[in-house]
Design a protein around this motif. Structure first.
Motif, PDB file in Angstrom:
ATOM      1  N   ARG A   1       1.036  -1.256  -0.066  1.00 53.13           N
ATOM      2  CA  ARG A   1       0.099  -0.057  -0.176  1.00 53.13           C
ATOM      3  C   ARG A   1       0.850   1.234   0.099  1.00 53.13           C
ATOM      4  NH1 ARG A   1      -5.445   1.102   1.314  1.00 53.13           N
ATOM      5  NH2 ARG A   1      -5.771   2.928   2.151  1.00 53.13           N
ATOM      6  N   ARG A   2       0.676   2.317  -0.954  1.00 52.45           N
ATOM      7  CA  ARG A   2       1.323   3.380  -1.034  1.00 52.45           C
ATOM      8  C   ARG A   2       0.447   4.730  -1.040  1.00 52.45           C
ATOM      9  NH1 ARG A   2       4.619   4.605  -5.693  1.00 52.45           N
ATOM     10  NH2 ARG A   2       5.572   6.055  -4.391  1.00 52.45           N
ATOM     11  N   ARG A   3       0.813   5.672  -0.202  1.00 52.64           N
ATOM     12  CA  ARG A   3      -0.022   6.899  -0.264  1.00 52.64           C
ATOM     13  C   ARG A   3       1.159   7.814  -0.720  1.00 52.64           C
ATOM     14  NH1 ARG A   3      -4.368   9.739   0.508  1.00 52.64           N
ATOM     15  NH2 ARG A   3      -4.462  11.732   1.138  1.00 52.64           N
ATOM     16  N   PHE A   4       0.663   8.641  -1.863  1.00 55.43           N
ATOM     17  CA  PHE A   4       1.900   9.532  -2.285  1.00 55.43           C
ATOM     18  C   PHE A   4       1.141  10.825  -3.142  1.00 55.43           C
ATOM     19  CE2 PHE A   4       0.940   6.186  -5.441  1.00 55.43           C
ATOM     20  CZ  PHE A   4       1.032   6.900  -6.709  1.00 55.43           C
ATOM     21  N   ALA A   5       1.857  11.815  -3.585  1.00 55.41           N
ATOM     22  CA  ALA A   5       1.332  12.885  -4.232  1.00 55.41           C
ATOM     23  C   ALA A   5       2.387  13.448  -5.260  1.00 55.41           C
ATOM     24  CB  ALA A   5       1.279  13.903  -3.160  1.00 55.41           C
ATOM     25  N   SER A   6       1.756  14.302  -6.187  1.00 52.37           N
ATOM     26  CA  SER A   6       2.493  15.016  -7.123  1.00 52.37           C
ATOM     27  C   SER A   6       2.178  16.270  -7.295  1.00 52.37           C
ATOM     28  CB  SER A   6       2.628  14.033  -8.525  1.00 52.37           C
ATOM     29  OG  SER A   6       1.232  14.138  -8.860  1.00 52.37           O
ATOM     30  N   ASP A   7       2.598  17.203  -7.728  1.00 54.72           N
ATOM     31  CA  ASP A   7       2.386  18.496  -8.173  1.00 54.72           C
ATOM     32  C   ASP A   7       2.637  18.851  -9.385  1.00 54.72           C
ATOM     33  OD1 ASP A   7       1.861  19.253  -5.125  1.00 54.72           O
ATOM     34  OD2 ASP A   7       4.065  18.797  -5.162  1.00 54.72           O
ATOM     35  N   ASN A   8       1.718  19.579  -9.964  1.00 56.49           N
ATOM     36  CA  ASN A   8       1.834  19.828 -11.551  1.00 56.49           C
ATOM     37  C   ASN A   8       1.399  21.451 -11.809  1.00 56.49           C
ATOM     38  OD1 ASN A   8      -0.281  20.140 -13.948  1.00 56.49           O
ATOM     39  ND2 ASN A   8       0.867  18.339 -14.398  1.00 56.49           N
ATOM     40  N   THR A   9       2.102  21.720 -12.838  1.00 53.14           N
ATOM     41  CA  THR A   9       1.612  23.024 -13.757  1.00 53.14           C
ATOM     42  C   THR A   9       1.558  22.860 -15.047  1.00 53.14           C
ATOM     43  OG1 THR A   9       1.696  25.658 -14.007  1.00 53.14           O
ATOM     44  CG2 THR A   9       3.662  24.242 -13.394  1.00 53.14           C
ATOM     45  N   GLU A  10       0.681  22.946 -15.901  1.00 55.86           N
ATOM     46  CA  GLU A  10       0.439  22.641 -17.207  1.00 55.86           C
ATOM     47  C   GLU A  10      -0.633  23.695 -17.909  1.00 55.86           C
ATOM     48  OE1 GLU A  10      -2.825  19.220 -18.213  1.00 55.86           O
ATOM     49  OE2 GLU A  10      -1.161  18.480 -16.923  1.00 55.86           O
ATOM     50  N   THR A  11      -0.091  23.745 -19.436  1.00 53.94           N
ATOM     51  CA  THR A  11      -0.627  24.385 -20.220  1.00 53.94           C
ATOM     52  C   THR A  11      -1.328  23.679 -21.252  1.00 53.94           C
ATOM     53  OG1 THR A  11       0.963  24.568 -22.054  1.00 53.94           O
ATOM     54  CG2 THR A  11       1.174  26.204 -20.112  1.00 53.94           C
ATOM     55  N   GLY A  12      -1.202  22.244 -21.229  1.00 54.63           N
ATOM     56  CA  GLY A  12      -1.864  21.654 -22.360  1.00 54.63           C
ATOM     57  C   GLY A  12      -1.577  21.945 -23.861  1.00 54.63           C
ATOM     58  N   GLY A  13      -0.469  22.833 -24.027  1.00 55.22           N
ATOM     59  CA  GLY A  13      -0.066  23.286 -25.267  1.00 55.22           C
ATOM     60  C   GLY A  13      -0.767  24.367 -25.671  1.00 55.22           C
ATOM     61  N   ASP A  14      -1.726  25.324 -24.802  1.00 58.69           N
ATOM     62  CA  ASP A  14      -2.711  26.206 -25.190  1.00 58.69           C
ATOM     63  C   ASP A  14      -1.710  27.535 -25.431  1.00 58.69           C
ATOM     64  OD1 ASP A  14      -4.789  27.356 -26.083  1.00 58.69           O
ATOM     65  OD2 ASP A  14      -5.651  27.551 -24.044  1.00 58.69           O
ATOM     66  N   TRP A  15      -0.705  27.272 -26.292  1.00 60.77           N
ATOM     67  CA  TRP A  15      -0.036  28.579 -26.622  1.00 60.77           C
ATOM     68  C   TRP A  15      -0.442  29.129 -27.930  1.00 60.77           C
ATOM     69  CZ3 TRP A  15       3.639  30.696 -23.619  1.00 60.77           C
ATOM     70  CH2 TRP A  15       4.142  29.670 -22.509  1.00 60.77           C
ATOM     71  N   ASP A  16      -0.271  30.564 -27.976  1.00 59.07           N
ATOM     72  CA  ASP A  16      -0.326  31.297 -29.464  1.00 59.07           C
ATOM     73  C   ASP A  16       0.817  32.072 -29.707  1.00 59.07           C
ATOM     74  OD1 ASP A  16      -1.389  32.821 -31.452  1.00 59.07           O
ATOM     75  OD2 ASP A  16      -2.811  33.815 -30.564  1.00 59.07           O
ATOM     76  N   GLY A  17       1.855  31.365 -30.289  1.00 61.96           N
ATOM     77  CA  GLY A  17       2.839  31.999 -30.581  1.00 61.96           C
ATOM     78  C   GLY A  17       3.634  31.672 -29.148  1.00 61.96           C
ATOM     79  N   ASP A  18       4.279  32.929 -28.845  1.00 58.94           N
ATOM     80  CA  ASP A  18       5.026  33.282 -27.406  1.00 58.94           C
ATOM     81  C   ASP A  18       3.754  33.605 -26.320  1.00 58.94           C
ATOM     82  OD1 ASP A  18       7.360  32.441 -28.308  1.00 58.94           O
ATOM     83  OD2 ASP A  18       7.860  34.624 -28.950  1.00 58.94           O
ATOM     84  N   LYS A  19       2.627  33.624 -26.667  1.00 64.44           N
ATOM     85  CA  LYS A  19       1.638  33.992 -25.676  1.00 64.44           C
ATOM     86  C   LYS A  19       0.736  32.716 -25.292  1.00 64.44           C
ATOM     87  CE  LYS A  19       1.349  38.813 -27.046  1.00 64.44           C
ATOM     88  NZ  LYS A  19       0.324  39.930 -27.328  1.00 64.44           N
ATOM     89  N   LEU A  20       0.245  32.967 -23.904  1.00 64.45           N
ATOM     90  CA  LEU A  20      -0.326  31.767 -23.366  1.00 64.45           C
ATOM     91  C   LEU A  20      -1.982  32.271 -23.230  1.00 64.45           C
ATOM     92  CD1 LEU A  20      -0.130  28.972 -22.252  1.00 64.45           C
ATOM     93  CD2 LEU A  20       0.595  30.086 -20.045  1.00 64.45           C
ATOM     94  N   ASN A  21      -2.801  31.245 -23.642  1.00 67.16           N
ATOM     95  CA  ASN A  21      -4.105  31.230 -23.550  1.00 67.16           C
ATOM     96  C   ASN A  21      -4.841  31.080 -22.221  1.00 67.16           C
ATOM     97  OD1 ASN A  21      -5.060  32.105 -26.502  1.00 67.16           O
ATOM     98  ND2 ASN A  21      -4.328  30.243 -26.985  1.00 67.16           N
ATOM     99  N   SER A  22      -4.077  29.674 -21.784  1.00 66.34           N
ATOM    100  CA  SER A  22      -4.566  29.319 -20.272  1.00 66.34           C
ATOM    101  C   SER A  22      -3.557  28.380 -19.988  1.00 66.34           C
ATOM    102  CB  SER A  22      -6.045  28.345 -20.546  1.00 66.34           C
ATOM    103  OG  SER A  22      -5.711  27.344 -21.155  1.00 66.34           O
TER     104      SER A  22
END
Length: 901
Positions: free
Chosen positions: A283-304
């Motif tokens: 049995r394991r209890r663990f965690a992870s931390d994430n930040t992602e855009t999902g590729g939602d880029w418009d050139g060098d600008k970000l949509n979300s």
């Protein structure tokens, strides 16, 4: 009548693609490139790391020269040829001396290494092996983690834990997995390959990866066949009892959970009946931390972008029972059984920031922020049983076997998504690699957020396999050659089924009659838990309580929120019927051993599902048939002094993944999603050549080159504009295309340096590297013109390196291991624009283990995983453009192990 997805075998069949749609490679389970060609490319250029590894190969034979002469002769051919074959087969003889090489009860890295090397050296083809003690001396929680230490094998991780394996750059669904010789079904609805995290390490006695197939083996793998073997009484020289108790600690979650295993093996009835039982729990209890855009880029600008905190609890419980009855040297009856239950619980708290207009770092603007929760519980079960016999009557040998397996995945109540939304001004972010929101007043104020919608799913997937086979072999001499002529028949049956119900409660529906829920009851404040989200990089505020959220819609009949299309089009039933026969001859004289043969397979496939066209439902039924002739030639040549040359020309055939074959069709206006149960099987021609040098008793060095040409490669494509789909803007489907190629070099050196002076004679070293190159051509239409470009196959690293250094004595042992993977293509973002490709950055994971002998038969074991806290980073085109950034933290295991022999 619903238009069907055509079979695309030429460039002209590729449809026009919209630039905003991304393409993934179906031959590598979720990432599928388009039409393939086979451009000529050299092997990848070795890097500094590769040159360092090559230096080890130069040094290895020098160290081997210090080994005693008797050890150097350990690879010599036995006088009795049948005895040599018996060494590689479990439970062949009750005599202890005949099984000395298969004994794994001796604790220690060198002993486990020796057992693995003995079997590898005796094999006809190319095989890599890990023994149980080898697993115990590495921080490996399951079979996938252990296999990742072998040359040419890499692991697909889920939340930082190994789950699926790739062999020589080919995805999990194109590598066969069997437990004790029986094909292992997959619990997931869209997968052909099982997750190897289903198998607790405590049940495993050995793992084998066969990279060259012989005609008497199933031809259902392009990269390799993985065999998991559980404990057998005939693996031991006598009685064996082991027990292990300990705990798992995850630094990121700050939680400790128990683990343990027990195993027993002995022979009864005068040594003719072998009984082996193994139980394991983890049995394991663990965690992870994430930040992602999902590729939602418009050139060098970000949509979300989105911030996520995962909390996971995984529990594995497994059991194995093996019985062997050998009343005489020519008769063996056996029963192999295995059962495992894997429970996976996940809670994901999230915050998503969506800008009204794409923004650069440091800019601010208007947008919407969503607080969300995903909560699920998956119950995966897998079981298999095999009953068989082996008979020897003079020059004749006969085998008969029947087996059955079943796997299932039950998701009884999955909150797959939910959102509470609020509008803000002055939204911005800092950093493009690890985007974080800039400070905004009220961002964590629950009173500003209101429930928007949720999605609830209930699903049940099952996979059932059965097989029946018979083989006959006749040994005789011919013109000075020893000949083993073998023929056999096998019938295999596989049934894959899935049912799913989808519900979509929303604020829009709940505010209307008959529910009439007031807006004040939908505020986020009424759904919060008492604990804050333990996210290390910024503040979320309190988390969303899954019980309170489920109570919002659970008070009503869920059928009122049922999605009538998603609840039907994902239901299917698929049946595979494979009938095979083969003939092969193994001829041997002196140090030369040839194996030639031919296998024939007839495949029948049926699929039943549902089509939904603008809400109108209709049944779908599809049947296909195919036949395949698969010749094979293998050579094993002893060159003297423990040096062996191996060469092979083999052929294999694999059905596409079940997710590609799914018959469901959804048409919504001018867009559609279409499965393709008419896909052809993938066919591969495989060439292998290499040498292996035995270095005394406890070492080996090898070098192998390989080349694979894969025909009828399956890929995801857009059929918009193709015949039958002329008026559509986007039609996602699958098709057979041209060819793909994979080629590479595998180097390996492992050795216990027992001939060195003390204290260096306790060193155990290992180094292996895979240098792989793959090429394919993808293309699509732009303004009516076909545009193509070349890519590497998704998820294929040019370099995979494993290094390990250990030291052991009777009282103490330690080991540190490094796993390196170079960057690789994850998926194609835009078929016409390489700048949209999503790539995974290089990864270097360091693990360590230690054992201390406290008393006779009692050990303290310490293990540490991911000591460097390696990140998982996916970027889009430019390395500065985040697609996913995730960290998992370090994990530790401590246990006491009691062994009685």
């Amino acid at each position: 009548m619903e238009p069907s997805a055509p079979d695309l075998g030429a460039d002209a069949a590729l449809s026009r693609r919209r630039h905003s749609r991304f393409l993934t490679c179906a031959a590598f389970p979720t990432h599928r490139p388009t039409t393939m060609r086979t451009p000529s490319r050299p092997l990848p250029r070795p890097t500094l790391l590769a040159l360092c590894l090559s230096t080890l190969f130069v040094a290895a034979p020098v160290l081997a020269q210090q080994a005693p002469a008797a050890d150097a002769r350990s690879d010599a051919k036995p006088a009795d040829k049948s005895a040599e074959k018996d060494k590689a087969s479990p439970a062949k003889d009750v005599r202890p001396d005949a099984h000395k090489l298969d004994t794994v009860v001796t604790v220690g890295q060198a002993a486990a290494l020796r057992s693995a090397i003995d079997k590898q050296s005796a094999a006809q083809g190319i095989v890599n092996i890990v023994h149980a003690d080898g697993i115990g001396q590495l921080p490996d929680n399951n079979a996938a983690e252990a296999l990742a230490r072998l040359p040419g094998v890499s692991v697909e991780r889920d939340q930082g834990e190994g789950r699926f394996i790739r062999v020589r750059g080919l995805g999990p669904d194109y590598n066969a997995v069997n437990i004790n010789g029986a094909l292992t079904p997959a619990s997931e609805a869209d997968r052909r390959a099982p997750g190897l995290d289903l198998v607790p390490a405590g049940l495993i006695r050995s793992l084998e990866v066969q990279k060259t197939l012989t005609p008497d083996q199933d031809a259902n793998s392009l990269g390799g066949t993985v065999t998991v073997r559980t404990l057998s009484a005939f693996d031991q020289p006598g009685r064996l009892f082991t027990m292990e108790l300990g705990g798992n600690y995850d630094a990121n979650a700050g939680a400790t959970r128990p683990r343990g295993s027990v195993a027993f093996a002995d022979r009864f009835a005068g040594g003719t009946l072998g009984v082996a039982v193994a139980l394991s729990g983890d049995r394991r209890r663990f965690a992870s931390d994430n930040t992602e855009t999902g590729g939602d880029w418009d050139g060098d600008k970000l949509n979300s972008f989105e911030l996520r905190r995962y909390a996971i609890t995984r529990e594995r419980v497994g059991a194995a029972l093996n019985l062997d009855f050998k009343p005489d040297d020519g008769t063996l009856l056996y029963l192999r059984s295995f059962s495992s239950k894997f429970t996976d619980e996940e809670s994901r708290q999230s915050m998503k920031v969506e800008f009204e207009e794409a923004q650069a770092p440091g800019e601010t603007g208007d947008g919407t922020v969503s607080r969300g929760l995903k909560a699920r519980r998956e119950i995966n079960k897998s079981s298999a049983v095999v009953l068989g016999t082996e008979l020897t009557r003079g020059p004749w040998k006969l085998w008969g076997e029947a087996g059955a397996g079943r796997a299932s995945e039950n998701k009884p109540d999955t909150l797959s998504s939910s959102s509470f939304t609020a509008d803000f001004s002055g939204l911005g972010y800092a950093d493009t690699v690890k985007p974080m929101p800039t400070a905004v007043a009220g961002l964590n104020d629950a009173s500003r957020y209101s429930f928007n919608k949720a999605k609830v799913e209930q699903s049940q997937a099952t996979d059932r396999v059965r097989h029946l086979k018979a083989d006959v072999q006749r040994e005789f001499g011919l013109a000075g050659w020893d000949v083993d002529l073998k023929v056999g028949l096998k019938a295999s049956r596989r049934d894959k089924d899935n049912t799913q119900e989808t519900y979509a409660p929303s604020a829009k529906v709940l505010k209307k009659a008959p529910y009439n829920v007031a807006s004040s009851k939908l505020g986020l404040g009424g759904f919060l838990s008492d604990d804050a989200v333990d996210y290390p990089w910024t503040s979320f505020g309190p988390g969303i309580d899954p019980g309170k959220l489920r109570a919002l819609y659970g008070a009503y009949d869920l059928n009122a929120f049922r999605d009538p299309v998603d609840s039907v089009v994902n239901d299917f039933g698929m049946k595979e019927r494979v009938d095979a026969g083969y003939v092969q001859a193994q001829v041997e004289q002196g140090g030369t051993q040839w194996l030639v043969g031919l296998r024939h397979e007839r495949v029948r496939f049926t699929a039943d599902g549902t089509a939904a066209k603008d809400g109108a439902l209709s049944p779908i039924h599809q049947e296909t048939r195919s036949r395949h002739w698969l010749p094979a030639v293998l050579l094993r040549q002893q060159l003297g002094g423990g040096l062996v040359l191996r060469a092979a020309l083999t052929h294999s055939v694999v059905r596409p993944a079940f997710g590609q074959l799914s018959p469901g069709v959804t048409v919504d206006g001018d867009e559609a999603t279409v499965g393709n149960p008419a896909l052809k099987p993938l066919r591969s021609r495989n060439l292998d050549l290499g040498v292996e040098q035995r270095l005394g008793r406890d070492g080996t060095v090898s070098a192998y080159v390989f080349h694979k040409k894969i025909r009828d490669f399956a890929f995801q494509t857009d059929l918009a504009g193709a015949p039958g789909w002329e008026d559509f803007s986007h039609v996602e489907s699958f098709a057979n295309g041209g060819d793909a190629t994979v080629r590479g070099l595998e180097l390996s050196w492992t050795q216990a340096l027992s001939t060195l002076p003390a204290p260096w004679n306790g060193l155990v070293v290992g180094a292996n590297g895979s240098f792989v190159k793959s090429r394919a051509t993808i293309g699509g239409y732009d303004d009516g013109k076909l545009v193509t470009r070349r890519i590497a196959l998704p998820s294929q690293s040019d370099r995979s390196i494993n290094l390990s250094l250990g030291w052991e004595s009777p009282a103490f042992g330690a080991r540190i291991a490094l796993n390196h993977k170079s960057p690789y293509l994850l998926e194609v973002g835009d078929v016409l624009d390489a700048a949209q490709d999503r790539k995974v950055d290089k990864q270097n994971q360091i693990d360590a283990s230690m054992r201390i002998q406290l008393a006779k038969g009692l050990q303290l074991q310490l293990e540490a995983l991911n000591l460097s806290n390696e990140r998982y980073y996916v970027y889009q085109g430019d390395k500065a453009r985040n697609m996913q950034y995730e960290q998992y933290g370090r994990a530790y295991k401590v246990s006491l192990k009691l062994a009685m022999f």
